[in-house]
Design an enzyme around this catalytic site. Structure first.
Site, PDB file in Angstrom:
ATOM      1  CG  HIS A   1      -2.139  -0.823   1.088  1.00  0.00           C
ATOM      2  ND1 HIS A   1      -3.276  -0.428   0.430  1.00  0.00           N
ATOM      3  CD2 HIS A   1      -2.394  -2.073   1.529  1.00  0.00           C
ATOM      4  CE1 HIS A   1      -4.181  -1.386   0.482  1.00  0.00           C
ATOM      5  NE2 HIS A   1      -3.673  -2.401   1.147  1.00  0.00           N
TER       6      HIS A   1
ATOM      7  CE  LYS B   1      -7.198  13.132  -0.029  1.00  0.00           C
ATOM      8  NZ  LYS B   1      -7.264  11.837  -0.698  1.00  0.00           N
ATOM      9  NE  ARG B   2      -2.583   7.873   6.347  1.00  0.00           N
ATOM     10  CZ  ARG B   2      -1.352   7.887   5.810  1.00  0.00           C
ATOM     11  NH1 ARG B   2      -0.341   8.399   6.471  1.00  0.00           N
ATOM     12  NH2 ARG B   2      -1.139   7.364   4.614  1.00  0.00           N
TER      13      ARG B   2
ATOM     14  CE  LYS C   1      -2.833  10.299   2.844  1.00  0.00           C
ATOM     15  NZ  LYS C   1      -3.334   9.492   1.711  1.00  0.00           N
TER      16      LYS C   1
ATOM     17  CB  THR D   1     -10.811   4.521  -1.392  1.00  0.00           C
ATOM     18  OG1 THR D   1     -10.473   4.841  -0.049  1.00  0.00           O
ATOM     19  CG2 THR D   1     -10.058   3.281  -1.842  1.00  0.00           C
TER      20      THR D   1
ATOM     21  CE  LYS E   1     -14.380   5.336   0.626  1.00  0.00           C
ATOM     22  NZ  LYS E   1     -13.456   5.515   1.745  1.00  0.00           N
TER      23      LYS E   1
END
Length: 804
Positions: free
Chosen positions: A349, A535-536, A541, A643, A647
């Site tokens: 991952h 998100k985290r 990110k 993901t 969504k």
């Protein structure tokens, strides 16, 4: 599906409530009303659960066991009702009793069993495995407090215990008769038996009782009921005297107390290893015990059992399976190793080398002496076998034991028959860069399985308005075959349908706005663009790039108050790991910017910033249907898949994206005209790394607009910042902007201007939203799981009848 009338449900509910609480259901709290409803639903499906388990055993069906450090199932009531076909019956019955299903559902607590994408993916997969009629089960840890409960105090993240099990968990069943012993520490002496075979003798071990708690995973209207088994650490019966002090007893509790304990210190890393071995060992022992009831030859083990390890956290499954086969079942090394490799498969991952798990050899030796001996032998045989084929340099780069550390990814790859990435770009990077040495050795092991989501939760349940619209327009086949959503494309020019899509979105935005008003006291305009990044919190990110855009937009509006641009609400949801100092500084910055922007009267509500606390599945179900823009802005080549992008897309949000992870495949699905692409490509990023030609200070000095924004971090423009602003500024200028935010800044602003322009054209925007919904079906976890089953696990569906 379970056949039950509304009247029978009402009678059963009232009777059960009075039996449990000895007073009328109308006097009950929301939690009590939910507890009884959950218990009743569980009673309804127990027969199917038992029937499924018995069928698997009777037919000796091959079963897959999905090992994951985290699962993030979200509230399970509505999911179970939906999959059982009971939603309408229960909602009607409760209404006739004067209760509201949505309100009763609020009595359920979000299980704190995961962190973010990894855990939610595992839960989507559990749903899809059952719904595809496959025999597959989850294996993990029953955390007492889970990750942590996030609170903001003066804009800073504070971590509190998330006591989600305070009132128990109605869905789980404790199975004491399935408990096993997991051994830590002590010494291992290898001795010979009368036949001259070596066997281990353990001395002075610390034994922990692993007790399973089983939760059914309900298939979508097919009667299939798989199992999620989560293990709790306890003191073995009759051995309480060995745990004399409070400290010793606490050591047992800590194993299953919190998800991802702080591993910035020795004790934290030691606890992480304990957790990883605990659930790996308990799960493998449980599987072995089941296999032995089949009375089959050991050579058939891989024909009956598949074990999948989700990331490297369960990599100790490899030596643990070897240990049992060698030490307890008396197989030869060659037999055991062949079985182990054929049985185990591994999902990677991460692209980041620094994120690959490595544990100190001394820790593994002291905590797991026999396991270390087996790892050492796996490593020795690997080197011995590969040096003649690939030479010393390449072989030693793939060794499990290097530089005083056990490399868990290397162990997982060597000990498995399949290694998959989770998006096409991710898999390419693994093969070409991150795991290139292994790809040279084992090219046939590598494959791609792009992640997926379950539309059952993320549309059917989270967005009932959109569900009704889709049912009206394209029928209901999409519920069991999500690719049928593509039929919606035929209505891309139907003004009435486009208007209905806008109305559904507006209703969802009003719902979220009401939540924000109640929880945070912030008024937000539902007609504004809801710009979402959930998100985290991690530097790659690039939540920080989003913040720089907000500050730039703020400056433009200050300079030109009469600028024509739609209102925008920037919505963040994210937790930072407790020891991740930089990520926590970014959280403080976001909250400080929110204070600045939200309280500036000159803004006239043109910009608002909302950072929701304690982001999790239930909040996601509220935010995602309300989103207009989906921020997927990681540096190209850093995000494995994502993901939330899938969504949000499925709910009609338009993606603001770098060409990273699964964004590339979303782009292929919807095209340039239906999403916003910006920024460096992976190839350009790699070129900068190789040539060392990136100089962030030059960009800072040469771009007045960017310079102004960055200076706000350090010149007092943002109230409430202390060292955070300077540290973040230094990371971008002094330490050369590791994730290229400054390089992508102008491209990002240009893409955001296109969002403003398109949003003003309501028909165009709604058509783009429709096209995203229509193309989202291909990202169903049902299809992902079908590929896993056919290509890796070699499983076949047991349920052939159509799902309805």
């Amino acid at each position: 599906m379970i056949a039950i009338t509304s009247k029978q449900f009402k009678d059963d509910y009232v009777k059960m409530f009075e039996q449990v609480y000895a007073y009328n259901y109308q006097e009950g709290t929301r939690r009590e009303q939910f507890e009884v409803l959950g218990s009743l639903i569980k009673k309804y499906y127990m027969k199917d659960w038992k029937k499924t388990i018995e069928a698997y055993k009777e037919n000796k069906e091959k079963q897959v066991y999905y090992f994951s450090m985290e699962f993030l199932p979200g509230r399970m009531l509505k999911s179970n009702l939906w999959n059982l076909g009971l939603t309408s019956v229960v909602a009607t019955g409760l209404a006739e009793l004067g209760l509201d299903l949505d309100e009763v559902a609020e009595g359920e607590v979000d299980p704190a069993l995961g962190n973010g994408g990894l855990g939610r993916l595992a839960s989507c997969f559990m749903d899809s495995i059952a719904s595809n009629g496959l025999s597959g089960h989850g294996n993990g840890i029953r955390y007492r407090y889970g990750l942590f409960k996030q609170k903001f105090i003066d804009g800073y993240q504070i971590e509190l215990p998330e006591n989600w099990l305070r009132n128990g968990n109605v869905w789980e069943v404790r199975k004491e008769n399935k408990a096993v012993i997991v051994r830590f520490g002590g010494n291992v002496v290898m001795e010979q038996d009368e036949a001259g075979n070596l066997y281990p003798r353990y001395e002075h071990t610390r034994n922990i009782l692993a007790v399973p708690y089983d939760t059914p995973q309900v298939g979508f209207r097919n009667g299939n009921m798989n199992n999620l088994r989560l293990w709790s650490a306890e003191i073995p019966y009759g051995e309480e005297y060995l745990f004399r002090t409070e400290e010793e007893r606490d050591e047992v509790k800590q194993i299953t107390e919190v998800l991802y304990p702080d591993d910035s210190n020795y004790e934290g890393r030691r606890l992480r290893i304990k957790q990883e071995y605990f659930f790996s060992s308990a799960g493998v022992q449980s599987i072995i015990r089941y296999f032995k009831t089949l009375e089959e030859d050991w050579s058939l083990f891989p024909d009956k059992i598949a074990i999948h390890i989700n990331d490297t956290h369960p990599a100790l499954v490899v030596p643990e399976l070897m240990r049992i086969l060698l030490d307890e079942e008396g197989l030869s090394w060659e037999q055991a190793w062949e079985i182990t490799k054929k049985t185990i498969s591994y999902t990677n991952h991460t692209i980041l080398q620094e994120a690959m798990e490595r544990w100190n050899i001394e820790m593994i030796q002291s905590l797991l002496p026999r396991i270390y001996q087996i790892i050492e032998e796996i490593n020795r045989r690997h080197i011995e076998k590969k040096i003649p084929l690939y030479g010393e340099e390449l072989t030693y780069r793939t060794a499990i034991l290097q530089d005083g550390q056990v490399h868990m990814a290397n162990l997982a790859i060597i000990g498995s028959h399949s290694v998959n990435g989770v998006a096409r770009l991710h898999t390419d990077i693994l093969m070409e860069q991150t795991l290139r040495d292994f790809y040279i050795m084992y090219p046939n092991k590598f494959n791609n399985k792009t992640n997926g989501i379950t539309h059952r939760r993320w549309i059917h349940i989270a967005n009932p308005g959109l569900t009704r619209l889709l049912d009206d327009v394209i029928g209901e086949e999409w519920k069991s075959n999500p690719d049928e959503l593509k039929l919606l494309k035929a209505f891309a020019n139907d003004k009435e349908i486009l208007k209905r899509i806008e109305e559904v979105k507006l209703a969802n935005k009003k719902r979220f706005a009401a939540y924000v008003k109640e929880e945070k006291g912030i008024e937000i305009d539902p007609t504004a663009i809801f710009d979402v990044q959930i998100k985290r919190l991690h530097a790659y990110k690039r939540q920080l790039l989003n913040v720089l855009h907000i500050l730039d937009r703020y400056n433009q509006l200050k300079d030109q108050p009469d600028m024509t641009m739609p209102k925008r609400v920037f919505i963040f949801g994210a937790k930072a790991a407790p020891s991740y100092h930089y990520a926590k500084q970014i959280i403080k910055l976001i909250n400080a910017v929110a204070e600045l922007v939200n309280n500036d009267q000159e803004m006239k509500d043109q910009i608002k910033v909302v950072f929701v606390e304690n982001y999790g599945v239930s909040l996601a179900e509220l935010i995602i249907p309300a989103a207009d823009v989906s921020e997927q802005i990681s540096l190209a080549g850093k995000e494995a898949s994502g993901t939330s992008n899938m969504k949000l897309m499925a709910n009609g949000a338009l993606t603001m994206a770098t060409m990273d992870g699964a964004n590339i495949e979303i782009h292929e699905a919807v095209g340039n005209e239906n999403m916003y692409v910006f920024g460096l490509s992976n190839e350009e990023v790699q070129s900068y790394y190789e040539n060392h030609t990136y100089h962030s200070r030059n960009l800072y000095e040469g771009n007045p607009r960017l310079k102004r924004v960055l200076n706000m971090l350090i010149d007092g423009s943002i109230p409430g910042l202390h060292d955070e602003g300077q540290d973040i500024f230094d990371s971008l200028i002094k330490f050369n902007d590791e994730y290229f935010l400054l390089k992508d800044f102008d491209s990002y602003l240009q893409a955001q201007r296109h969002v403003d322009q398109d949003y003003l054209d309501r028909e165009k925007w709604n058509k783009m939203a429709l096209m995203n919904i229509a193309q989202s079906g291909r990202f169903s976890a049902d299809y992902t799981i079908q590929r896993y089953a056919e290509e890796i696990w070699l499983l076949h569906p047991r349920v052939a009848e159509a799902k309805s």
